[in-house]
Motif scaffolding. Structure first.
Motif, short mmCIF file in Angstrom:
data_model
loop_
_atom_site.label_atom_id
_atom_site.label_comp_id
_atom_site.label_asym_id
_atom_site.label_seq_id
_atom_site.Cartn_x
_atom_site.Cartn_y
_atom_site.Cartn_z
N ARG A 185 6.69 6.84 5.02
CA ARG A 185 5.55 6.75 5.60
C ARG A 185 4.37 8.18 5.40
O ARG A 185 3.39 7.83 4.84
CB ARG A 185 5.48 6.09 6.94
N GLY A 186 5.35 9.33 5.67
CA GLY A 186 4.76 10.30 5.64
C GLY A 186 4.23 10.70 4.11
O GLY A 186 3.12 11.22 3.78
N GLN A 187 5.12 10.26 3.00
CA GLN A 187 4.59 10.68 1.88
C GLN A 187 3.80 9.90 1.26
O GLN A 187 2.79 10.18 0.47
CB GLN A 187 6.05 10.47 0.93
N SER A 188 3.66 8.57 1.70
CA SER A 188 2.57 7.57 1.56
C SER A 188 1.16 8.13 1.94
O SER A 188 0.24 7.92 1.08
CB SER A 188 2.74 6.18 1.95
N LEU A 189 1.33 8.55 3.05
CA LEU A 189 0.14 8.99 3.47
C LEU A 189 -0.47 10.10 2.70
O LEU A 189 -1.58 10.51 2.52
CB LEU A 189 0.27 9.62 4.88
N LEU A 190 0.61 11.18 2.44
CA LEU A 190 -0.02 12.28 1.92
C LEU A 190 -0.54 11.93 0.33
O LEU A 190 -1.07 12.65 -0.35
CB LEU A 190 1.38 13.41 1.32
#
Length: 413
Positions: free
Chosen positions: A242-247
């Protein structure tokens, strides 16, 4: 994609005093406390009330009014006074600013040593303002305005009213907030009747904000605009994804860029140097991923105070929208309640002009037997009503967790 991964807030690297001393201030919070503020740099506990702003803090007069409060406190023999409190979202509303009779300072809280028992869930009715279906319609209206007007972003909010006939333990609530938000800005302040009016005010404003609006220490300023959010997952692999998708999210990167650009444009005329990273970083709280940009600079004129800087920035697109006037008008039309101090700023300023102001989010108005929580989401053309409803529900989690009410989260969708 590689990312710079930080726990919010990156200022955490600079404690200024023995951490253990700060925890005693949290333990000492009680009925005589008028102000508590803990940041990644320092902790304040204010007791009693020396003086407060009696008239509405109009923006053009506020610096003068604050100067008078500090000068009066110094004349009265208060050593190293500060003006503490909160400014509202809307400049037409009154500020809550005051000089504590006694102010005790310490360094950063030792969060791992905070004694926080599991919260006892409040028992009582929870009411949504507005209901989820009404908020859904407001987001749809905002999307229509993006297609038909120059509006590019608007922040739309919801509130929860929790009635607790058994009463609310403010100290236990503050301890929970401090223990579970180690890199945020934990605050509690008394809210007083202002200007002689007999309007009832909640007893306290309490919260744990992840977002630094601006700080000034000497001529050095720091701002940390945050925009772009995803709820975290309890599964570590899913959470990292999820963090990487937000970035990588085009929608969230656009929303974040609107905020950072506005912050840079507001600060540039006041600074001799201003450093704005070209890309955001990921930060995380206990419940959310955020896109974050840490801005540093040096004020050109040493008389420019932390309050001056905060007023130049407020409200940023992170809490209002873009363009500001159109977003503000949309908020007035689409939100069925007055924000008051929510999405304003909370913090302090001293005689030298140093100070620190956090954005008043992840917060609640706390009375003796009821709590009013707030949460908002930035709506942009790529938003959907469903995703923004989920985001606001996730933002309620900071306060709901502290009150032992996380199980109620599913009812908010």
């Amino acid at each position: 994609m590689n990312s710079k991964l930080l726990d919010a807030n990156p200022l955490a690297a600079t404690p200024i005093e023995t951490p253990v001393a700060a925890n005693t201030l949290l333990d000492d919070y009680g009925d005589d406390a008028t102000f508590f503020y803990a940041s990644p740099r320092l902790t304040f506990l204010g007791k009693g009330l020396h003086a407060r702003l009696r008239e509405p803090g109009r923006e053009a007069l506020l610096a003068h009014q604050v100067g008078e409060l500090l000068a009066g406190a110094r004349q009265a023999g208060i050593a190293a006074p500060i003006v503490a409190g909160a400014l509202p979202f809307d400049a037409d509303d009154a500020a809550v600013l005051f000089v504590p009779e006694q102010i005790i300072r310490a360094g950063r809280l030792a969060h791992g040593q905070i004694r926080a028992a599991a919260p006892q869930p409040l028992r009582g009715e929870i009411r949504q303002v507005p209901e989820a279906a009404v908020y859904h319609h407001a987001v749809e209206e905002a999307l229509h305005r993006f297609a038909t007007t120059p509006l590019e972003k608007v922040v739309l909010s919801r509130a929860l009213e929790v009635h607790a006939p058994g009463g609310i333990d403010a100290r236990a609530l503050l301890t929970q907030l401090a223990a579970h938000n180690p890199n945020g800005f934990t605050f509690a302040l008394d809210l007083f009747e202002r200007g002689g009016h007999s309007i009832h005010r909640p007893l306290r404003l309490m919260g744990a904000s992840p977002e630094l609006l601006v700080s000034r220490h000497g001529r050095t300023l720091t701002a940390n605009p945050i925009a772009g959010t995803l709820p975290r997952s309890k599964d570590p692999v899913e959470d990292e994804a999820r963090g990487q998708s937000l970035l990588a999210s085009v929608k969230d990167l656009h929303e974040h860029a609107l905020v950072v650009d506005a912050v840079a444009k507001s600060l540039a005329p006041l600074c001799s140097t201003l450093i704005v990273p070209p890309k955001p970083s990921l930060i995380k709280t206990a419940t959310l991923w955020h896109l974050s940009t840490m801005v540093h600079g040096e004020v050109a004129d040493p008389s420019t105070s932390a309050l001056d800087l905060a007023q130049a920035l407020h409200p940023t697109p992170a809490v209002c929208g873009h363009p500001r006037d159109l977003a503000h008008a949309a908020i007035r039309e689409l939100e069925p309640f007055e924000r008051g101090l929510f999405t304003g700023m909370v913090g302090w300023i001293d005689e030298t002009g140093d100070g620190e102001w956090a954005v008043t989010i992840r917060c609640a108005e706390v009375d003796s037997d009821k709590v009013r929580l707030f949460a908002g989401a930035g709506i942009v053309p790529a938003s959907t009503p469903e995703s923004e409803l989920i985001e606001t529900a996730a933002k309620f989690r900071t306060m709901l967790n502290a009150m032992g009410l996380e199980a109620q989260l599913e009812d908010l969708l």
